[in-house]
Design a protein around this motif. Sequence first.
Motif, PDB file in Angstrom:
ATOM      1  N   SER A  42      15.985  47.344 -52.813  1.00 47.21           N
ATOM      2  CA  SER A  42      14.775  46.947 -52.088  1.00 47.21           C
ATOM      3  C   SER A  42      14.934  45.569 -51.473  1.00 47.21           C
ATOM      4  O   SER A  42      14.594  45.346 -50.302  1.00 47.21           O
ATOM      5  N   SER A  47      11.644  49.135 -41.072  1.00 45.33           N
ATOM      6  CA  SER A  47      11.289  49.123 -42.493  1.00 45.33           C
ATOM      7  C   SER A  47      11.193  50.525 -43.072  1.00 45.33           C
ATOM      8  O   SER A  47      11.814  50.837 -44.096  1.00 45.33           O
ATOM      9  N   VAL A  48      10.413  51.376 -42.421  1.00 46.57           N
ATOM     10  CA  VAL A  48      10.147  52.712 -42.959  1.00 46.57           C
ATOM     11  C   VAL A  48      11.405  53.583 -42.984  1.00 46.57           C
ATOM     12  O   VAL A  48      11.730  54.160 -44.031  1.00 46.57           O
ATOM     13  N   LEU A  59      13.734  52.502 -45.759  1.00 46.76           N
ATOM     14  CA  LEU A  59      13.202  52.855 -47.077  1.00 46.76           C
ATOM     15  C   LEU A  59      13.334  54.356 -47.324  1.00 46.76           C
ATOM     16  O   LEU A  59      13.587  54.795 -48.450  1.00 46.76           O
ATOM     17  N   VAL A  60      13.158  55.148 -46.266  1.00 45.41           N
ATOM     18  CA  VAL A  60      13.298  56.605 -46.392  1.00 45.41           C
ATOM     19  C   VAL A  60      14.719  56.974 -46.790  1.00 45.41           C
ATOM     20  O   VAL A  60      14.945  57.783 -47.700  1.00 45.41           O
ATOM     21  N   LEU A  68      12.388  57.776 -50.036  1.00 39.68           N
ATOM     22  CA  LEU A  68      10.930  57.844 -50.058  1.00 39.68           C
ATOM     23  C   LEU A  68      10.433  58.723 -48.916  1.00 39.68           C
ATOM     24  O   LEU A  68      11.130  58.947 -47.929  1.00 39.68           O
ATOM     25  N   SER A  73       4.900  57.279 -48.407  1.00 39.53           N
ATOM     26  CA  SER A  73       5.152  56.300 -49.465  1.00 39.53           C
ATOM     27  C   SER A  73       5.795  55.029 -48.922  1.00 39.53           C
ATOM     28  O   SER A  73       5.516  53.920 -49.399  1.00 39.53           O
ATOM     29  N   ALA A  74       6.678  55.180 -47.934  1.00 35.24           N
ATOM     30  CA  ALA A  74       7.382  54.021 -47.377  1.00 35.24           C
ATOM     31  C   ALA A  74       6.483  53.185 -46.470  1.00 35.24           C
ATOM     32  O   ALA A  74       6.650  51.961 -46.379  1.00 35.24           O
ATOM     33  N   ILE A  93       4.656  50.092 -47.958  1.00 34.72           N
ATOM     34  CA  ILE A  93       5.625  49.060 -48.350  1.00 34.72           C
ATOM     35  C   ILE A  93       6.091  48.289 -47.112  1.00 34.72           C
ATOM     36  O   ILE A  93       6.187  47.057 -47.124  1.00 34.72           O
ATOM     37  N   GLY A  94       6.371  49.022 -46.040  1.00 38.79           N
ATOM     38  CA  GLY A  94       6.747  48.366 -44.790  1.00 38.79           C
ATOM     39  C   GLY A  94       5.630  47.479 -44.269  1.00 38.79           C
ATOM     40  O   GLY A  94       5.873  46.362 -43.792  1.00 38.79           O
TER      41      GLY A  94
END
Length: 269
Positions: free
Chosen positions: A8, A30-31, A34-35, A40, A44-45, A48-49
């Motif tokens: 992360s 970001s997304v 994270l995926v 994720l 869900s991502a 966080i982004g």
Amino acid sequence: MDSISVISVGLGVFVGMMMALTGAGGGILSVPLLVFGLNLSIASAGPIGLLAIAVAGSLGAIHGLRTKLLRYRAALVMAGLGIVLAPIGVYMAHRIPNTPLLLAFASILIVVSIRMFIQAQQEITGNAPKELPAPPCKLNQSIGRLIWSVPCARALMGSGAVAGFLSGLLGVGGGFIIVPALKKLTDLPMQSIVATSLGVLALISITGVTTAAIAGHLDWSIGIPFTAGAVAGMLLGSVIAKQISGPRIQQAFAVFTFLISLSLLYKAI
């Protein structure tokens, strides 16, 4: 620190560096990172982004206010409808299957990457369009403030509304919409456009993050280290940016973003 936290932080550092090197567009990575990096879903991502964008955008907006570059009235007008629509986007994100969201995100990335590559190429070759129509929002040079009118306010609100909805739905800050909109709708200098965009991003992203957190959709165990990494990456990227050609960085970023979009399409199919 466990492996998920380490990943992360690493992803956050990369995103923060891209935000510093390329402007607001870096947050759109970001997304997808994270995926792929943490497997994720888009839903869900997204929060966080948004958390990382909210913190980074707030820091940039505060700096813009201190240096008097941020046009706070324009930021508030653009963020108005965006703040209303961001929670609706968050709500819909958790009721739409992941595959359609992946396809939508990939499509946006393709458009953003192609546009960014073309703009960077025009800047490198000096072929940027010289004649542009008069913007609806003009700057009063004597006082350094925008001259407000109904067409000006309506245009800014419309752009903010689109950015807000996509922010909640896909977890993107909306800088890829806000910055071009401010370029087209105003005659503000670029430094002021970036500062004002960060102010809009901060307001909209904070709304989306708050909505997701209240609904229990924000994973703080990933969000906090990712955000910390993004802030560190921005600080590092701001140092590197002084040594590297901006247009060339944008082109490299555009190619990388395009490849990410193809990966998202493959994952969705």
